[in-house]
Write a protein that holds these residues in place. Structure first.
Motif, PDB file in Angstrom:
ATOM      1  N   VAL A  74       9.092  37.001   1.789  1.00  0.00           N
ATOM      2  CA  VAL A  74      10.507  37.356   1.652  1.00  0.00           C
ATOM      3  C   VAL A  74      10.787  37.854   0.237  1.00  0.00           C
ATOM      4  O   VAL A  74      10.006  37.625  -0.691  1.00  0.00           O
ATOM      5  N   LYS A  75      11.903  38.517   0.079  1.00  0.00           N
ATOM      6  CA  LYS A  75      12.297  39.016  -1.236  1.00  0.00           C
ATOM      7  C   LYS A  75      12.712  37.855  -2.137  1.00  0.00           C
ATOM      8  O   LYS A  75      13.162  36.811  -1.661  1.00  0.00           O
ATOM      9  N   PRO A  76      12.582  38.028  -3.461  1.00  0.00           N
ATOM     10  CA  PRO A  76      12.978  36.951  -4.387  1.00  0.00           C
ATOM     11  C   PRO A  76      14.420  36.486  -4.193  1.00  0.00           C
ATOM     12  O   PRO A  76      14.708  35.295  -4.307  1.00  0.00           O
ATOM     13  N   THR A  77      15.322  37.429  -3.920  1.00  0.00           N
ATOM     14  CA  THR A  77      16.727  37.021  -3.728  1.00  0.00           C
ATOM     15  C   THR A  77      16.869  36.151  -2.482  1.00  0.00           C
ATOM     16  O   THR A  77      17.641  35.180  -2.480  1.00  0.00           O
ATOM     17  N   THR A  78      16.142  36.496  -1.430  1.00  0.00           N
ATOM     18  CA  THR A  78      16.182  35.681  -0.212  1.00  0.00           C
ATOM     19  C   THR A  78      15.580  34.313  -0.461  1.00  0.00           C
ATOM     20  O   THR A  78      16.102  33.287   0.007  1.00  0.00           O
ATOM     21  N   TRP A  79      14.476  34.273  -1.215  1.00  0.00           N
ATOM     22  CA  TRP A  79      13.832  32.998  -1.491  1.00  0.00           C
ATOM     23  C   TRP A  79      14.755  32.065  -2.260  1.00  0.00           C
ATOM     24  O   TRP A  79      14.792  30.869  -1.995  1.00  0.00           O
ATOM     25  N   ARG A  80      15.531  32.590  -3.186  1.00  0.00           N
ATOM     26  CA  ARG A  80      16.426  31.727  -3.960  1.00  0.00           C
ATOM     27  C   ARG A  80      17.452  31.051  -3.057  1.00  0.00           C
ATOM     28  O   ARG A  80      17.787  29.888  -3.248  1.00  0.00           O
ATOM     29  N   VAL A  81      17.943  31.791  -2.068  1.00  0.00           N
ATOM     30  CA  VAL A  81      18.878  31.197  -1.114  1.00  0.00           C
ATOM     31  C   VAL A  81      18.165  30.151  -0.254  1.00  0.00           C
ATOM     32  O   VAL A  81      18.670  29.040  -0.042  1.00  0.00           O
ATOM     33  N   TYR A  82      16.968  30.508   0.255  1.00  0.00           N
ATOM     34  CA  TYR A  82      16.198  29.566   1.062  1.00  0.00           C
ATOM     35  C   TYR A  82      15.910  28.287   0.287  1.00  0.00           C
ATOM     36  O   TYR A  82      15.993  27.180   0.837  1.00  0.00           O
ATOM     37  N   ARG A  83      15.571  28.434  -0.954  1.00  0.00           N
ATOM     38  CA  ARG A  83      15.196  27.275  -1.768  1.00  0.00           C
ATOM     39  C   ARG A  83      16.359  26.303  -1.914  1.00  0.00           C
ATOM     40  O   ARG A  83      16.210  25.093  -1.707  1.00  0.00           O
ATOM     41  N   GLN A  84      17.541  26.840  -2.262  1.00  0.00           N
ATOM     42  CA  GLN A  84      18.705  25.974  -2.422  1.00  0.00           C
ATOM     43  C   GLN A  84      19.124  25.369  -1.080  1.00  0.00           C
ATOM     44  O   GLN A  84      19.532  24.206  -1.002  1.00  0.00           O
ATOM     45  N   ALA A  85      19.005  26.159  -0.007  1.00  0.00           N
ATOM     46  CA  ALA A  85      19.347  25.647   1.319  1.00  0.00           C
ATOM     47  C   ALA A  85      18.394  24.525   1.721  1.00  0.00           C
ATOM     48  O   ALA A  85      18.811  23.517   2.301  1.00  0.00           O
ATOM     49  N   ALA A  86      17.110  24.694   1.414  1.00  0.00           N
ATOM     50  CA  ALA A  86      16.126  23.674   1.764  1.00  0.00           C
ATOM     51  C   ALA A  86      16.367  22.386   0.987  1.00  0.00           C
ATOM     52  O   ALA A  86      16.229  21.280   1.528  1.00  0.00           O
ATOM     53  N   ILE A  87      16.727  22.513  -0.285  1.00  0.00           N
ATOM     54  CA  ILE A  87      17.009  21.321  -1.085  1.00  0.00           C
ATOM     55  C   ILE A  87      18.161  20.528  -0.473  1.00  0.00           C
ATOM     56  O   ILE A  87      18.085  19.298  -0.326  1.00  0.00           O
ATOM     57  N   SER A  88      19.235  21.221  -0.085  1.00  0.00           N
ATOM     58  CA  SER A  88      20.374  20.544   0.536  1.00  0.00           C
ATOM     59  C   SER A  88      19.969  19.872   1.847  1.00  0.00           C
ATOM     60  O   SER A  88      20.401  18.754   2.147  1.00  0.00           O
ATOM     61  N   THR A  89      19.125  20.556   2.628  1.00  0.00           N
ATOM     62  CA  THR A  89      18.701  20.026   3.925  1.00  0.00           C
ATOM     63  C   THR A  89      17.783  18.824   3.764  1.00  0.00           C
ATOM     64  O   THR A  89      17.936  17.806   4.448  1.00  0.00           O
ATOM     65  N   ILE A  90      16.822  18.910   2.850  1.00  0.00           N
ATOM     66  CA  ILE A  90      15.864  17.817   2.665  1.00  0.00           C
ATOM     67  C   ILE A  90      16.556  16.570   2.124  1.00  0.00           C
ATOM     68  O   ILE A  90      16.223  15.442   2.493  1.00  0.00           O
ATOM     69  N   GLN A  91      17.522  16.775   1.237  1.00  0.00           N
ATOM     70  CA  GLN A  91      18.245  15.627   0.679  1.00  0.00           C
ATOM     71  C   GLN A  91      18.935  14.798   1.759  1.00  0.00           C
ATOM     72  O   GLN A  91      19.130  13.596   1.595  1.00  0.00           O
ATOM     73  N   ALA A  92      19.300  15.453   2.875  1.00  0.00           N
ATOM     74  CA  ALA A  92      19.998  14.750   3.955  1.00  0.00           C
ATOM     75  C   ALA A  92      19.045  14.083   4.936  1.00  0.00           C
ATOM     76  O   ALA A  92      19.501  13.379   5.845  1.00  0.00           O
ATOM     77  N   MET A  93      17.741  14.276   4.778  1.00  0.00           N
ATOM     78  CA  MET A  93      16.775  13.687   5.704  1.00  0.00           C
ATOM     79  C   MET A  93      16.566  12.211   5.396  1.00  0.00           C
ATOM     80  O   MET A  93      16.630  11.783   4.232  1.00  0.00           O
ATOM     81  N   ASP A  94      16.300  11.447   6.419  1.00  0.00           N
ATOM     82  CA  ASP A  94      16.072  10.006   6.288  1.00  0.00           C
ATOM     83  C   ASP A  94      14.567   9.744   6.342  1.00  0.00           C
ATOM     84  O   ASP A  94      13.992   9.554   7.409  1.00  0.00           O
ATOM     85  N   SER A  95      13.919   9.783   5.192  1.00  0.00           N
ATOM     86  CA  SER A  95      12.467   9.599   5.142  1.00  0.00           C
ATOM     87  C   SER A  95      12.060   9.171   3.748  1.00  0.00           C
ATOM     88  O   SER A  95      12.695   9.555   2.750  1.00  0.00           O
ATOM     89  N   HIS A  96      10.973   8.382   3.668  1.00  0.00           N
ATOM     90  CA  HIS A  96      10.475   7.960   2.365  1.00  0.00           C
ATOM     91  C   HIS A  96       9.749   9.092   1.647  1.00  0.00           C
ATOM     92  O   HIS A  96       9.387   8.956   0.475  1.00  0.00           O
ATOM     93  N   GLU A  97       9.542  10.237   2.338  1.00  0.00           N
ATOM     94  CA  GLU A  97       8.851  11.381   1.736  1.00  0.00           C
ATOM     95  C   GLU A  97       9.809  12.439   1.199  1.00  0.00           C
ATOM     96  O   GLU A  97       9.372  13.520   0.806  1.00  0.00           O
TER      97      GLU A  97
END
Length: 395
Positions: A74-97
């Motif tokens: 993906v393009k760098p601009t797309t990756w920056r959006v994906y990265r921030q979106a993934a951080i928000s999503t992972i933070q909401a997961m219920d896991s020790h990992e």
């Protein structure tokens, strides 16, 4: 190691505050909502590709590694959006990992070219500064390296000569970034089958993780098969670096060693193009040497890179590698870290394969459309301008 990583983060935050470097602007509600929506879409894509139901919660580490594999396509601009979106999503997961997954995503901002491209300042006649990254050597021959190690004590009488001499050998044996020695530690495991009767591991807090670029927050190098001289130099310099860090003087002493190396470089390092030997030259040459030993994914893990393309873009070329008989120190990456790089590489290759298939389909469709248009044009009645004039030139 976790404490060392956290301590480095605090030092960086304090330095930014001292230098007046502000933090990122506060996100608007619409931006937060955009990241949340994008995160849900990414998670749904992960479920579809891994045959999971909508009720199945993805494993955070597997999700993070899958996303890192997408990054190359993906393009760098797309990756920056994906990265921030993934951080928000992972933070909401219920896991020790969750913390491990966040470290992987937060480490992947850009290619590892920051410190490798840092420049020193050369002054002209008026005292104006000129940035001269092009004047720093990215390779050193085995003969030049031997001369530098042998003659350094004669070229300078500074008290830093002994730690610098150990640093030069240790840097060539491990490929660590200069700043990574501050938080490097050893561990030993008894093993009767190993050389010297034990396995030797060097644990490193990835410098680019605290700045935002790496294969996680830390990496481990297996130094069991290093030569006696190489291992002794690494152990000795880890002690120097630990003492400097304990006294809060690591950067001060690092800068002093860099200055001495610049001063003796014109004397000991005979570069045909006038380039200077630096501490980072050792990492460049280490990469060139290891390219003759390891495949891309193993070398990426060894260097702490989040992507295999980094080494090809910014670091030493394979053609600059030493002859096999001269490469005496070959550390090994840890298999678990290689596995992470290999998984994301597999995802990236599959994405590129699918992308190539789509491009071929689009090309065939475009060719058919062009052929149909050409056929239609050739079968249409001739225009008035193509009608021949009557005999005699009469209209």
């Amino acid at each position: 190691m976790a404490d060392l990583v956290e301590a480095r983060r605090r030092r960086i935050a304090q330095r930014r505050e001292t230098e007046g470097v502000g933090t990122a602007p506060t996100r608007t509600p619409s931006t937060v909502q955009m990241y949340a929506t994008c995160g849900r879409q990414l998670k749904d894509r992960y479920r579809r590709e891994h045959m999971l139901s909508l009720r199945d919660e993805p494993n955070p580490v597997s999700f993070a590694n899958w996303l890192l594999g997408i990054r190359a396509t993906v393009k760098p601009t797309t990756w920056r959006v994906y990265r921030q979106a993934a951080i928000s999503t992972i933070q909401a997961m219920d896991s020790h990992e969750v913390e491990q997954a966040l470290a992987m995503i937060e480490a992947a901002i850009d290619l590892d070219f920051g410190e490798a491209r840092m420049t020193h300042v050369r002054r002209d006649a008026e005292g104006e500064g000129e940035r001269t990254a092009a004047h720093k050597a990215k390779s050193i021959t085995y003969e030049q390296f031997t001369i530098v190690v042998r003659d350094l004590p004669r070229a300078s009488h500074s008290s830093y000569v002994r730690p610098l001499a150990a640093w030069i050998v240790a840097g060539m044996a491990t490929g660590l970034r200069p700043s990574e020695w501050e938080a490097a530690t050893f561990s030993y495991v008894d093993d009767s089958r190993a050389r010297r009767g034990r396995r030797v591991y060097l644990h490193v807090a990835n410098a680019k993780a605290t700045n935002g670029r790496a294969n996680g927050e830390r990496r481990t190098l297996d130094l069991t098969n290093l030569s006696d001289e190489g291992l002794e130099a690494v152990e000795r310099f880890v002690e120097y670096a630990a003492d400097w860090a304990h006294d809060g003087a690591f950067m001060k002493n690092k800068n002093a060693c860099s200055r001495i190396l610049r001063e003796v470089s014109p004397i000991l390092f005979r570069s045909p193009n006038g380039k200077l030997l630096t501490l980072y030259t050792l990492r460049h040459q280490f990469v060139a040497n290891m390219k003759t030993v390891y495949p891309a994914e193993e070398l990426a893990a060894l260097l702490g890179h989040s992507a295999t393309d980094t080494q090809g873009v910014w670091y030493g070329k394979k053609r600059s590698g030493w002859a096999p008989e001269h490469i005496r120190d070959v550390p090994a990456p840890v298999e678990s870290e290689v596995a992470l790089v290999r998984k994301r590489l597999e995802v990236a290759q599959e994405r590129l394969r699918i992308k190539g298939l789509k491009e071929k389909v689009h090309a065939r469709r475009a060719a058919r459309s062009a052929g149909s248009a050409e056929a239609a044009a050739s079968s249409s009645p001739a225009s008035d301008s193509a009608v021949p004039s009557p005999p005699g030139g009469q209209s």
